[in-house]
Scaffold this active site. Structure first.
Site, PDB file in Angstrom:
ATOM      1  CB  CYS A  69      53.354  86.374 105.801  1.00 33.14           C
ATOM      2  SG  CYS A  69      52.969  85.821 104.125  1.00 33.14           S
ATOM      3  CG  HIS A 364      54.178  82.042 106.107  1.00 33.62           C
ATOM      4  ND1 HIS A 364      53.400  83.151 106.378  1.00 33.62           N
ATOM      5  CD2 HIS A 364      54.913  81.833 107.239  1.00 33.62           C
ATOM      6  CE1 HIS A 364      53.644  83.572 107.607  1.00 33.62           C
ATOM      7  NE2 HIS A 364      54.564  82.788 108.142  1.00 33.62           N
ATOM      8  CG  ASN A 386      56.106  82.561 111.520  1.00 34.59           C
ATOM      9  OD1 ASN A 386      55.705  83.310 110.640  1.00 34.59           O
ATOM     10  ND2 ASN A 386      55.606  81.350 111.691  1.00 34.59           N
TER      11      ASN A 386
END
Length: 445
Positions: A69, A364, A386
């Site tokens: 991520c 994250h 995202n």
């Protein structure tokens, strides 16, 4: 003081639970689960995904079954600028597999470095145990992707596409960590047997040769030179020949990465605001850029992110993506699951308490691409890009309430020009405090 649970206590608890209200709630929870039974539609209604500032950043990427991520978020912020400058299509992506390859290679060397530095400590010391628990993993920090790009540049995904292992990294990590622990045995034994520096250096080079071979076989040989062909949004054809990853970065990204700094909000007693922090044994490139955080209040962190968004540039940021997140509908909002009301309990904690007691940490990284305001100019909700593909959220985008950001967002990366002279001076010149390897501000890596 010891206090066992007695049958009398259980009988009292059972009697207290035997109410008609509990019976209704029990039926709802046992049938639907905790989150569905406590879902708060009012919170959803208060966070409509419409934003005063809404950057056009195109389609989302998909990290798939990997922990990249932080890498996706960083490359996406760069891709957003490239899209605007060169009118690239929404399909264009920088190669996350290329930076993944070199991160794995450098992390192996960083692990060897730390193993040698702790070779005189016992195996059950907390530092050595920490190293051996996970010799390397997919995670990382902003400064770590900068260290990789500074040394190796970037390439388009067309020059180094995804492999099975980059998209689903569990098998590789298991194999790779076994190899690194095996190498740790050898390195610690060499030190214990008083081997000379040259013997240790030669052994380490052989280990790195093995590491490179494993990476090359698993992910593919990374390009040294390549041609970049693309069509812009108007379908005009372009080609740039004989590029290196470094010249590609210079020409198509062109960022001065030294101007981007990590800002955190960690309101714990051990981390005063307006001070900088390193994390012990956190990094990837030996001799490369160190991880360094500047800690500020949450209001200051938000204002810095807003300033960069107003300037038309998206913002890398790190959060705890566990609590109060509706993944299906793309909502990060405190109270969207009203579990305390469901069970008639109080589990509230302050942000500092959650950090200190192991309830929360950074898990994250994503990208801020928009923000909305109330009539007084205060932020109410944020738009989030995202890297879980288009099936999560609203075609991959999430809405984050401002209250949720206050509680669960810990880090943004912004350009120095938005900090002001005082904070720039602190970041550049203050001596950072060294945090323990297991500090929550290093957890994303």
């Amino acid at each position: 003081m010891s206090s066992e649970i007695t049958t009398q206590s259980i009988a009292q608890f059972r009697e207290a639970t035997a109410t008609s209200q509990n019976a209704v709630v029990r039926r709802a929870v046992t049938k639907n689960g905790i989150n569905n039974a406590s879902y708060n539609q009012e919170v959803v209604n208060a966070n409509v995904p419409t934003f005063a500032i809404d950057l056009d950043t195109g389609k989302v990427a998909n990290q798939k079954q990997s922990g990249r991520c932080w890498m996706f978020a960083a490359l996406n912020t760069m891709r957003h600028d490239m899209k605007d400058m060169f009118h690239l299509s929404d399909e264009f992506q920088l190669s996350q597999s290329y930076t993944f390859f070199w991160d794995k290679f450098e992390k192996a060397n960083y692990f060897y470095e730390n193993i040698l530095n702790t070779a005189n400590e016992p195996l059950d010391s907390r530092r050595v145990a920490f190293l051996l628990a996970t010799p390397q993993q997919d995670g990382g920090q902003w400064d770590m992707i900068v260290a990789i790009i500074d040394k190796y540049g970037v390439v388009p995904q067309s020059a180094y596409p995804e492999s099975q292992a980059s998209s689903a990294s569990k098998e590789f990590n298991t194999t790779f960590n076994t190899l690194l622990r095996h190498d740790a045995v050898i390195l610690r034994e060499l030190v214990a047997n008083h081997a000379g520096e040259q013997e240790i250096a030669n052994t380490r080079q052989k280990m790195l040769a093995n590491v490179y071979r494993v990476l090359s076989i698993t992910f593919g040989e990374p390009p040294v030179k390549f041609d970049f062909e693309y069509r812009d949004e108007s379908q005009n054809f372009h080609i740039e020949r004989d590029l290196t990853p470094q010249t590609y970065f210079d020409k198509f990204v062109g960022w001065d990465l030294g101007n981007y700094v990590s800002i955190i909000n960690a309101p714990t007693d051990d981390k005063p605001f307006n001070a900088t922090y390193n994390v012990d044994m956190l990094g990837n490139v030996v001799g490369g850029r160190e991880v360094k955080h500047l800690n500020v209040t949450i209001d200051k962190m938000k204002s810095l992110a807003i300033a960069q968004l107003k300037a038309g540039q998206s913002v890398w940021f790190g959060v705890d993506m566990g609590p109060q997140v509706d993944r299906d509908n793309g909502l990060m909002a405190d109270g969207v699951f009203a579990t305390d009301s469901l069970f008639d309990i109080d589990s509230t904690m302050t942000k500092a308490q959650r950090l200190d007691y192991g309830e929360s940490l950074m898990t994250h990284a994503m990208v801020l691409t928009g923000v909305d305001f109330d009539e007084n100019g205060q932020p109410t909700k944020w738009k989030v890009e995202n890297s879980w593909g288009e099936k999560a959220g609203k075609k991959g985008y999430f809405t984050m309430s401002d209250e949720w950001m206050s509680e669960y967002a810990y880090q943004v990366v912004v350009k120095k020009e938005f900090l002001g002279a005082d904070l720039v001076d602190i970041y550049d010149n203050a001596t950072p405090k060294l945090l323990a390897p297991w500090d929550p501000m290093g957890a994303l890596a």
